[in-house]
Design an enzyme around this catalytic site. Structure first.
Site, PDB file in Angstrom:
ATOM      1  N   GLY A 145       8.338   6.844   4.777  1.00 37.49           N
ATOM      2  CA  GLY A 145       6.978   6.469   4.441  1.00 37.49           C
ATOM      3  C   GLY A 145       6.979   5.560   3.221  1.00 37.49           C
ATOM      4  N   CYS A 146       5.887   4.828   3.024  1.00 37.49           N
ATOM      5  CA  CYS A 146       5.829   3.862   1.923  1.00 37.49           C
ATOM      6  C   CYS A 146       5.808   4.552   0.557  1.00 37.49           C
ATOM      7  CB  CYS A 146       4.628   2.945   2.093  1.00 37.49           C
ATOM      8  SG  CYS A 146       3.048   3.789   2.370  1.00 37.49           S
ATOM      9  N   TYR A 147       4.989   5.585   0.403  1.00 35.10           N
ATOM     10  CA  TYR A 147       4.991   6.318  -0.869  1.00 35.10           C
ATOM     11  C   TYR A 147       6.354   6.955  -1.154  1.00 35.10           C
ATOM     12  CZ  TYR A 147      -0.150   6.187  -1.583  1.00 35.10           C
ATOM     13  OH  TYR A 147      -1.450   5.802  -1.826  1.00 35.10           O
ATOM     14  N   ALA A 150       8.846   4.373  -2.558  1.00 35.90           N
ATOM     15  CA  ALA A 150       8.633   4.013  -3.960  1.00 35.90           C
ATOM     16  C   ALA A 150       9.015   5.152  -4.902  1.00 35.90           C
ATOM     17  CB  ALA A 150       7.168   3.626  -4.176  1.00 35.90           C
TER      18      ALA A 150
END
Length: 344
Positions: A145-147, A150
């Site tokens: 996932g993107c979160y 990061a």
């Protein structure tokens, strides 16, 4: 080496970003493009920025449309990849940009997604210890996932080196494209412009178990995570501010902590630990597969603060998918992936 590639969900944000990157990939020949509600339309009518593919017809998303390709990217809503992937040839490299195969714990999947667990595939975050070895031996990849991309890149070196307690507090801001392309009232321009708002507060966001999974694997013990996402008035990008308490006996010396992060990212082509005093920004990574990371030590609170910035559609989704594909196929890892952002 040239591989024939299909993209399912080509009408969405992740699918469009995949095609933007694949258009510049010297080892990829783009084949079938599929969609659901947009099937039968020209791609240019829904992705006008993709001039190279504008006249391509969007096919219905089915196993028949996707067969006969060396690589299939699934850029579909969560819960839709499992049944489709089961119909594809085991020898086809299938890269899922959704959540269906990310989690190892079936109970966590069922709790946060409310459907039966489809299984677990090798995890497409190459920077994690051991991830590249798994990616080289697989024909199935689950893109993070993107979160989690990061925040994991911000924190995992500290947990892997046992610098911090097995806990983390993460507050991250995302652009509106992280919610996908389906229309929703809270994503209207008049609702978003000039405003920030939290959502999924109190451990309710679906990326929470993925964050727990990643940091626990890095730490070698269970890590508790308090994650609060926020919606920022920008189309794309994630800025993650993460912290964890230093373990007893760990000195509050920033230079010593920095040495750990420098070692972790010394040979990583897409992660840059910024010089002291320079902080990550979403603008600096726009359109790139790069992640910026910076750290600081708060001696009074005895907490390590780690900040990262990624483009949620590139390194946070499509770029990570292409990077993982390159590794799985034995291609140069950086092939077709930009490291420079777009500014201003």
């Amino acid at each position: 080496m040239t591989v024939r590639v299909a993209v399912a969900g080509a009408s969405g944000y992740a699918g469009g970003e995949l095609l933007r990157l694949l258009a510049s990939h010297p080892g990829a020949e783009v084949g079938a493009l599929t969609a659901h509600s947009s099937a039968g339309r020209r791609l240019g009518s829904v992705q006008p920025q993709l001039a190279e593919f504008a006249e391509r017809l969007l096919l219905d998303t089915s196993a028949d449309s996707l067969r006969g390709h060396d690589v299939v990217f699934l850029a579909l809503p969560h819960g839709q990849s499992g049944s489709l992937a089961a119909e594809l040839d085991p020898g086809t490299l299938v890269v899922d940009c959704g959540a269906d195969f990310r989690l190892r714990d079936p109970a966590a999947w069922e709790r946060f997604y409310g459907s039966p667990h489809a299984g677990t595939w090798p995890y497409g975050l190459p920077e994690l210890p051991g991830a590249r070895a798994e990616l080289k031996e697989t024909s199935r990849i689950a893109v993070p996932g993107c979160y989690p991309t990061a925040a994991t890149l911000a924190l995992f070196p500290a947990h892997a080196a046992a610098l911090v307690e097995p806990e983390a507090v993460i507050v991250a801001a995302s652009g509106t494209s992280g919610a996908g392309r389906s229309p929703a009232p809270h994503l209207l321009g008049s609702e978003v412009m000039g405003s920030m708002s939290p959502y999924g507060v109190g451990g309710g966001h679906r990326h929470t178990p993925e964050l727990v999974q990643n940091l626990s694997l890095a730490a070698g013990e269970h890590v508790t995570v308090s994650f609060t996402p926020t919606l920022a008035p920008m189309p794309r990008g994630i800025l993650a501010t993460c912290s964890a308490r230093l373990r007893p006996g760990v000195a509050c010396r920033e230079d010593e902590v920095r040495e750990v992060f420098e070692a972790a990212y010394a040979d990583e082509p897409f992660v840059r630990l910024l010089p002291p005093g320079q902080w990550p920004s979403t603008a600096a990574v726009l359109g790139s597969n790069s992640a910026q990371v910076q750290i600081a030590v708060d001696p009074d609170a005895r907490r390590l603060i780690c900040v990262s910035a990624v483009d949620n559609l590139t390194k946070g989704t499509a770029g990570g998918a292409v990077q993982s594909m390159n590794i799985a196929l034995g291609l140069p890892e950086r092939l077709g992936l930009p490291t420079n952002g777009v500014a201003p």
